[in-house]
Design a protein around this motif. Structure first.
Motif, PDB file in Angstrom:
ATOM      1  N   PHE A 189       0.644  -1.805   0.026  1.00 44.29           N
ATOM      2  CA  PHE A 189       0.403  -0.249   0.201  1.00 44.29           C
ATOM      3  C   PHE A 189       0.944   0.918  -0.302  1.00 44.29           C
ATOM      4  CE2 PHE A 189      -2.627   3.360   1.622  1.00 44.29           C
ATOM      5  CZ  PHE A 189      -3.581   3.513   1.055  1.00 44.29           C
ATOM      6  N   GLY A 190       1.555   1.370   0.511  1.00 47.62           N
ATOM      7  CA  GLY A 190       2.956   2.429   1.341  1.00 47.62           C
ATOM      8  C   GLY A 190       3.301   2.927  -0.672  1.00 47.62           C
ATOM      9  N   ARG A 229       2.805   2.123  -3.812  1.00 46.82           N
ATOM     10  CA  ARG A 229       1.931   2.410  -4.590  1.00 46.82           C
ATOM     11  C   ARG A 229       1.736   3.687  -3.679  1.00 46.82           C
ATOM     12  NH1 ARG A 229      -0.672  -3.188  -4.490  1.00 46.82           N
ATOM     13  NH2 ARG A 229      -0.173  -4.148  -5.748  1.00 46.82           N
ATOM     14  N   ILE A 230       1.511   4.050  -3.010  1.00 45.78           N
ATOM     15  CA  ILE A 230       0.733   5.309  -2.901  1.00 45.78           C
ATOM     16  C   ILE A 230       1.786   6.556  -3.778  1.00 45.78           C
ATOM     17  CG2 ILE A 230      -1.308   5.051  -1.436  1.00 45.78           C
ATOM     18  CD1 ILE A 230       0.058   6.412   0.858  1.00 45.78           C
ATOM     19  N   THR A 272       7.245   1.968   3.220  1.00 46.82           N
ATOM     20  CA  THR A 272       7.882   2.926   3.213  1.00 46.82           C
ATOM     21  C   THR A 272       8.798   3.770   3.371  1.00 46.82           C
ATOM     22  OG1 THR A 272       6.669   3.856   4.876  1.00 46.82           O
ATOM     23  CG2 THR A 272       5.529   3.352   2.815  1.00 46.82           C
TER      24      THR A 272
END
Lengths: 336, 280
Positions: free
Chosen positions: B136-137, B139-140, B193
């Motif tokens: 998630f991290g 990707r954003i 991240t």
């Protein structure tokens, strides 16, 4: 008695204290009668809704599928095969030219539903995202009542708005004057647009409910990973609420399918198998209005066709409601 | 003397055998990774933190302890500006990350939070697959390369000591993991991240003793590469895992010192009362 005030008062004479078994025995009391009466009244109210549903289904089926002789049901006159495959719906013609193929009514209905979905679903969802994720409490205080007003406008007013304003002031200038296409005075596009406006409040408020029930801890985790507000809305909140959003879409679409008055005013005319949104169409609901407000011979095939159409309409919306309820109940399991 | 005895047994980690390369020396007081100077915090008009001066050392564990409502979580959440989400909050004073004030007007909160990651008390897996949770991290942050993401996911899960348990079911939902696994997943997600600082808000308080021990082992491993700040209600835990301990009470920083020293020989009466259980 007065002398025992300093002590903890324990009734020590066995005569005044009821013995255990006797005090538990059921005895006649008015409170008990009242409880029974309340229970009965509440049960009757619940029964009323069940009875209504059952009797409507009963009427639909006896008039369209099987009838008691000497009456004949609709499907005993018109075969199921013709009903579902014939492409002409011409009950208004003389007997030998009459055709009862429901396809034109179904395409008309889904044309309206499709146009309303293109407008109502995305706008409703975006409003829900705004209300749930972006709006300040103050803004929410203003937007929600406005949505409720939108939901409270009578559908006949929407129909009037469509035929008097949308068609002459928006649809004709764009499609006829500018693009050179033929626009009917009554057209599917105008009806579809107003039905789309009608379902916006429903989609917005149902979707907002499920989005707000997404736990805040998920949002915080998202922000802690460096998400923007849009990342959190689109990648965490909407996916987590997806099944609830889907259910709200289905409920809204089943409303579109069943919408009658606005469509009858704005779009309904001659039943024709077409997907042209600028042509007049006939939907299942507006056909029923059309026949009921005209002169129809009691016991004729035309009259019976109403029940067959109503049965199809009822089954489509019922299936959609069942699916959306099933989806919603599955959604609830995830977070509880 | 009884006090010394009681806490030295906490300071020596009982599960020392499992842990490799425990840096024995307390880090030297070099340039702090994070420093707050005269920092105060307000929820609306209510002041929650008063004039906090605190230095957090790089590549070490700093524990924040204190009774409920003392402001330790508020302090932790102000280090990556998580409190910004709550309306009406305000910070005065300075919070410096590598010498730069994170509350400065031109600081981008999104990139700050990528440098300062956070793990919460309640594990919060997203209702997605294990892989998608970890990815998630990145990707954003714009990482779309599938093989790069796979490398990051594997590395993060290994760092969080979860890889062996989940490597065959990365596509399955993260909600199906056990509580302890979910919390390690959240740690792995925060590590993905590539942050410099890891803030942990009572990360083990909802877990059973075995899972807690795993999280503590993990913190021991992670502090070799990360600066860790941890809020905990469990003083034994603070004693076991941290180099430095800060004691908060009613919005004030009462005392900060090397953990061993703070637990065995506190300089403040309030600290002594709290750690001996006379109060709090």
């Amino acid at each position: 008695m007065s002398g025992s005030q300093n002590k903890i008062s324990v009734p020590n004479d066995g005569s005044t204290r009821p013995n255990g078994a006797a005090s538990l025995r059921r005895r006649f009391s008015w409170m008990h009668v009242r409880e029974q009466a309340i229970h009965f009244i509440l049960f009757c109210c619940a029964l009323l809704s069940v009875l209504t549903t059952v009797s409507i289904i009963y009427v639909l089926i006896t008039e369209s599928v099987v009838a008691f002789p000497p009456n004949t049901a609709f499907f005993q006159v018109v075969s199921l095969h013709e009903f579902f495959t014939e492409t002409r719906w011409t009950p208004q013609y003389a007997e030998e030219q009459q055709h009862f193929g429901i396809l034109p009514l179904v395409t008309g209905t889904f044309l309206i539903t499709g146009i309303s979905a293109i407008i109502g679903l995305p706008v409703g969802l975006l409003i829900a995202i705004y209300l749930s994720e972006y709006a300040s409490p103050n803004a929410r205080k203003w937007v929600k009542p406005v949505l409720e007003i939108l939901a409270g406008i009578p559908t006949v007013v929407y129909g009037f708005f469509a035929i008097r304003f949308l068609t002459p002031m928006l649809i004709v200038p764009i499609f006829e004057n500018w693009l050179g296409m033929t626009v009917f005075g009554k057209n599917a596009l105008a009806g579809g647009i107003v039905v789309g406006l009608m379902i916006i409040p429903m989609v917005a408020s149902l979707s907002e409910d499920v989005m707000r029930s997404v736990p805040n801890s998920l949002r915080e985790s998202g922000y802690a990973l460096g998400s923007t507000k849009f990342d959190v809305s689109s990648r965490i909140v909407v996916p987590a609420a997806l099944s609830g959003i889907f259910a709200s879409f289905l409920l809204a679409l089943s409303r579109s399918i069943g919408e009658t008055m606005a469509v009858t005013i704005a779009s309904a005319g001659f039943a024709k198998l077409t997907l042209n949104p600028l042509a007049q169409i006939q939907t299942m609901t507006s056909y029923i209005v059309d026949v009921m407000t005209g002169e129809v011979v009691s016991g004729s095939t035309v009259e019976k066709s109403l029940y067959a159409v109503a049965l199809v309409l009822f089954m489509i919306t019922m299936v959609m409601n069942l699916i959306s309820q099933w989806v919603l109940s599955r959604y609830r399991e995830v977070y509880q | 003397m009884a006090l010394v005895k009681r806490f030295t047994q906490f300071v020596d980690p009982p599960n020392e055998g499992n842990i490799t390369q425990v840096p024995e020396s307390v880090p030297t007081l070099g340039t702090p990774k994070i420093e707050t100077r005269g920092m105060s915090f307000f929820y609306g008009t209510k002041q929650a933190l008063y004039d906090i001066n605190l230095q957090i050392q790089s590549r070490a564990v700093t524990a924040l302890i204190g009774p409920s409502g003392c402001g330790k979580s508020t302090y932790l959440r102000s280090l990556n500006r998580m409190n910004d989400i709550i309306e009406g909050t305000r910070v005065t004073g300075e919070v410096l990350l590598d010498g730069a004030d994170i509350y400065n007007r031109d600081v981008d909160v999104v990139s700050l939070r990528k440098r300062v990651g956070m793990v919460f008390q309640k594990s919060t897996p997203f209702p997605k697959s294990i892989f998608d949770n970890i990815a998630f991290g990145p990707r954003i942050a714009g990482q779309t390369n599938k093989s790069e993401l796979q490398v990051i996911v594997e590395r993060s899960l290994k760092q969080a000591a979860l890889w062996n348990e989940v490597k065959d079911r990365l596509k399955e939902s993260a909600m199906a993991l056990s509580g302890g696994q979910q919390q390690r997943l959240c740690i792995a997600r925060a590590l993905a991240t590539n942050p410099e600082v890891l803030l942990m808000d009572e990360p083990a308080s909802a877990l059973d003793p075995a899972s807690t021990a795993r999280i503590e082992d993990l913190i021991f491993e992670l502090k070799q590469n990360y600066t860790i700040v941890i809020v905990t209600h469990n003083m034994q835990q603070a004693a076991r895992i941290s180099e430095m301990t800060a004691f908060f009470c009613v919005g004030r920083l009462v005392e900060i010192g090397q953990t061993k020293q703070l637990f065995t020989n506190p300089t403040q009466k309030e600290t002594e009362d709290y750690i001996t259980g006379r109060f709090g």
